[in-house]
Enzyme design. Structure first.
Site, PDB file in Angstrom:
ATOM      1  N   THR A   1      68.593  55.566  39.070  1.00  0.00           N
ATOM      2  CA  THR A   1      69.484  54.501  39.564  1.00  0.00           C
ATOM      3  C   THR A   1      68.752  53.198  39.866  1.00  0.00           C
ATOM      4  O   THR A   1      69.375  52.145  39.924  1.00  0.00           O
ATOM      5  CB  THR A   1      70.242  54.946  40.831  1.00  0.00           C
ATOM      6  OG1 THR A   1      69.297  55.287  41.838  1.00  0.00           O
ATOM      7  CG2 THR A   1      71.141  56.135  40.537  1.00  0.00           C
TER       8      THR A   1
ATOM      9  N   ASP B   1      63.280  57.697  51.759  1.00  0.00           N
ATOM     10  CA  ASP B   1      64.493  57.467  50.976  1.00  0.00           C
ATOM     11  C   ASP B   1      65.686  57.314  51.917  1.00  0.00           C
ATOM     12  O   ASP B   1      65.817  58.038  52.908  1.00  0.00           O
ATOM     13  CB  ASP B   1      64.723  58.637  50.007  1.00  0.00           C
ATOM     14  CG  ASP B   1      65.707  58.284  48.913  1.00  0.00           C
ATOM     15  OD1 ASP B   1      65.270  58.181  47.749  1.00  0.00           O
ATOM     16  OD2 ASP B   1      66.907  58.118  49.218  1.00  0.00           O
TER      17      ASP B   1
ATOM     18  N   HIS C   1      62.721  50.394  38.781  1.00  0.00           N
ATOM     19  CA  HIS C   1      61.347  50.010  39.151  1.00  0.00           C
ATOM     20  C   HIS C   1      60.643  51.353  39.276  1.00  0.00           C
ATOM     21  O   HIS C   1      61.096  52.216  40.048  1.00  0.00           O
ATOM     22  CB  HIS C   1      61.402  49.230  40.475  1.00  0.00           C
ATOM     23  CG  HIS C   1      60.095  48.862  41.100  1.00  0.00           C
ATOM     24  ND1 HIS C   1      59.845  47.611  41.638  1.00  0.00           N
ATOM     25  CD2 HIS C   1      58.967  49.585  41.330  1.00  0.00           C
ATOM     26  CE1 HIS C   1      58.631  47.563  42.152  1.00  0.00           C
ATOM     27  NE2 HIS C   1      58.073  48.756  41.990  1.00  0.00           N
TER      28      HIS C   1
ATOM     29  N   CYS D   1      65.574  43.109  42.286  1.00  0.00           N
ATOM     30  CA  CYS D   1      65.169  44.517  42.248  1.00  0.00           C
ATOM     31  C   CYS D   1      65.044  45.012  43.684  1.00  0.00           C
ATOM     32  O   CYS D   1      64.274  44.444  44.470  1.00  0.00           O
ATOM     33  CB  CYS D   1      63.843  44.659  41.497  1.00  0.00           C
ATOM     34  SG  CYS D   1      63.088  46.279  41.683  1.00  0.00           S
TER      35      CYS D   1
ATOM     36  N   HIS E   1      59.576  60.416  43.476  1.00  0.00           N
ATOM     37  CA  HIS E   1      60.110  61.023  44.694  1.00  0.00           C
ATOM     38  C   HIS E   1      59.147  62.110  45.151  1.00  0.00           C
ATOM     39  O   HIS E   1      58.683  62.915  44.333  1.00  0.00           O
ATOM     40  CB  HIS E   1      61.459  61.692  44.413  1.00  0.00           C
ATOM     41  CG  HIS E   1      62.535  60.761  43.957  1.00  0.00           C
ATOM     42  ND1 HIS E   1      63.476  60.237  44.795  1.00  0.00           N
ATOM     43  CD2 HIS E   1      62.811  60.252  42.724  1.00  0.00           C
ATOM     44  CE1 HIS E   1      64.308  59.464  44.113  1.00  0.00           C
ATOM     45  NE2 HIS E   1      63.922  59.447  42.851  1.00  0.00           N
TER      46      HIS E   1
ATOM     47  N   HIS F   1      59.119  54.704  40.018  1.00  0.00           N
ATOM     48  CA  HIS F   1      58.959  55.366  41.317  1.00  0.00           C
ATOM     49  C   HIS F   1      58.911  56.870  41.158  1.00  0.00           C
ATOM     50  O   HIS F   1      59.452  57.429  40.204  1.00  0.00           O
ATOM     51  CB  HIS F   1      60.074  54.967  42.284  1.00  0.00           C
ATOM     52  CG  HIS F   1      61.459  55.299  41.807  1.00  0.00           C
ATOM     53  ND1 HIS F   1      62.126  54.514  40.896  1.00  0.00           N
ATOM     54  CD2 HIS F   1      62.298  56.312  42.117  1.00  0.00           C
ATOM     55  CE1 HIS F   1      63.326  55.033  40.674  1.00  0.00           C
ATOM     56  NE2 HIS F   1      63.455  56.139  41.396  1.00  0.00           N
TER      57      HIS F   1
ATOM     58  N   ASN G   1      62.946  60.540  38.006  1.00  0.00           N
ATOM     59  CA  ASN G   1      64.192  60.512  37.250  1.00  0.00           C
ATOM     60  C   ASN G   1      64.066  59.413  36.203  1.00  0.00           C
ATOM     61  O   ASN G   1      63.706  58.284  36.534  1.00  0.00           O
ATOM     62  CB  ASN G   1      65.377  60.207  38.171  1.00  0.00           C
ATOM     63  CG  ASN G   1      65.639  61.324  39.160  1.00  0.00           C
ATOM     64  OD1 ASN G   1      65.359  62.486  38.884  1.00  0.00           O
ATOM     65  ND2 ASN G   1      66.174  60.978  40.314  1.00  0.00           N
TER      66      ASN G   1
ATOM     67  N   CYS H   1      61.428  45.848  44.716  1.00  0.00           N
ATOM     68  CA  CYS H   1      60.606  44.650  44.936  1.00  0.00           C
ATOM     69  C   CYS H   1      60.967  44.018  46.279  1.00  0.00           C
ATOM     70  O   CYS H   1      60.076  43.562  47.014  1.00  0.00           O
ATOM     71  CB  CYS H   1      60.785  43.650  43.801  1.00  0.00           C
ATOM     72  SG  CYS H   1      59.915  44.108  42.285  1.00  0.00           S
TER      73      CYS H   1
ATOM     74  N   HIS I   1      56.101  45.239  39.838  1.00  0.00           N
ATOM     75  CA  HIS I   1      57.364  45.681  39.229  1.00  0.00           C
ATOM     76  C   HIS I   1      57.096  46.229  37.835  1.00  0.00           C
ATOM     77  O   HIS I   1      56.845  45.467  36.892  1.00  0.00           O
ATOM     78  CB  HIS I   1      58.359  44.518  39.158  1.00  0.00           C
ATOM     79  CG  HIS I   1      59.672  44.926  38.578  1.00  0.00           C
ATOM     80  ND1 HIS I   1      60.672  45.507  39.315  1.00  0.00           N
ATOM     81  CD2 HIS I   1      60.136  44.870  37.305  1.00  0.00           C
ATOM     82  CE1 HIS I   1      61.700  45.780  38.525  1.00  0.00           C
ATOM     83  NE2 HIS I   1      61.395  45.400  37.299  1.00  0.00           N
TER      84      HIS I   1
HETATM   85  P1  5GP Z   1      66.439  57.229  41.376  1.00  0.00           P
HETATM   86  O1  5GP Z   1      67.868  57.705  41.469  1.00  0.00           O
HETATM   87  O2  5GP Z   1      66.352  55.928  40.623  1.00  0.00           O
HETATM   88  O3  5GP Z   1      65.467  58.253  40.883  1.00  0.00           O
HETATM   89  O4  5GP Z   1      65.968  56.972  42.872  1.00  0.00           O
HETATM   90  C1  5GP Z   1      66.287  55.847  43.608  1.00  0.00           C
HETATM   91  C2  5GP Z   1      66.235  56.258  45.052  1.00  0.00           C
HETATM   92  O5  5GP Z   1      66.168  55.105  45.840  1.00  0.00           O
HETATM   93  C3  5GP Z   1      67.457  57.065  45.519  1.00  0.00           C
HETATM   94  O6  5GP Z   1      67.038  58.335  45.986  1.00  0.00           O
HETATM   95  C4  5GP Z   1      68.053  56.192  46.612  1.00  0.00           C
HETATM   96  O7  5GP Z   1      68.551  56.941  47.702  1.00  0.00           O
HETATM   97  C5  5GP Z   1      66.899  55.318  47.017  1.00  0.00           C
HETATM   98  N1  5GP Z   1      67.292  54.009  47.504  1.00  0.00           N
HETATM   99  C6  5GP Z   1      68.153  53.142  46.896  1.00  0.00           C
HETATM  100  N2  5GP Z   1      68.268  52.023  47.621  1.00  0.00           N
HETATM  101  C7  5GP Z   1      67.469  52.189  48.709  1.00  0.00           C
HETATM  102  C8  5GP Z   1      67.173  51.340  49.832  1.00  0.00           C
HETATM  103  O8  5GP Z   1      67.663  50.223  49.978  1.00  0.00           O
HETATM  104  N3  5GP Z   1      66.296  51.842  50.752  1.00  0.00           N
HETATM  105  C9  5GP Z   1      65.729  53.072  50.621  1.00  0.00           C
HETATM  106  N4  5GP Z   1      64.893  53.479  51.590  1.00  0.00           N
HETATM  107  N5  5GP Z   1      65.975  53.882  49.567  1.00  0.00           N
HETATM  108  C10 5GP Z   1      66.839  53.445  48.631  1.00  0.00           C
HETATM  109 ZN    ZN Z   2      60.905  45.883  41.197  1.00  0.00          ZN
END
Ligand code: 5GP
Ligand code: ZN
Length: 113
Positions: free
Chosen positions: A94, A29, A97, A3, A101, A99, A86, A6, A45
């Site tokens: 995407t 991000d 875990h 993950c 924003h 989260h 999201n 994690c 997690h």
């Molecule tokens: P989701 O699309 O699941 O709501 O948000 C996942 C977020 O995690 C995305 O905005 C993406 O840019 C961010 N993200 C994915 N991988 C990484 C990473 O390795 N480091 C950081 N800082 N952000 C990440």
């Molecule tokens: Zn996780």
């Protein structure tokens, strides 16, 4: 565990930390969609999104929300910001875990998507 978040909490993947305490971690991000774009996660997690908040794990979600004003202030966006979760494939999630924003640092659009 395979993950990304994690691994970020464990320091296996580097991140730009904004805030940390014993329960939660907040970092910039990697693909910011606003001048301030921070991801706030429980260290634990928790799969995966708002769908999976339960009576058992809601305490850490409440903790995140009590800390959001402080995190917004650290980022200089205390005058206004948006919190987004999201959820699911059609919700453009995407990383699986839990989260939130935190978006801000500019005048945000009234349009939410
Ligand atoms: P989701 O699309 O699941 O709501 O948000 C996942 C977020 O995690 C995305 O905005 C993406 O840019 C961010 N993200 C994915 N991988 C990484 C990473 O390795 N480091 C950081 N800082 N952000 C990440
Ligand atoms: Zn996780």
């Amino acid at each position: 565990m395979d993950c990304i978040f994690c691994k970020i909490v464990n320091g296996d993947i580097p991140s730009n930390k904004v805030y940390e305490d014993d329960k939660i971690y907040a970092f910039k991000d990697i693909n910011p969609q606003a001048p301030v774009h921070v991801v706030i996660i429980p260290k634990e997690h928790i799969l995966t999104c708002a769908n999976d908040i339960t009576e058992e794990n809601v305490g850490v979600v409440a903790h995140i929300f009590t800390k959001i004003p402080e995190i917004a202030k650290i980022c200089g966006t205390e005058e206004g910001y948006r919190i987004v979760n999201n959820c699911g494939e059609k919700g453009a999630q995407t990383v699986f875990h839990l989260h939130f924003h935190l978006l801000g640092g500019e005048q945000l659009s009234e349009k939410l998507n």
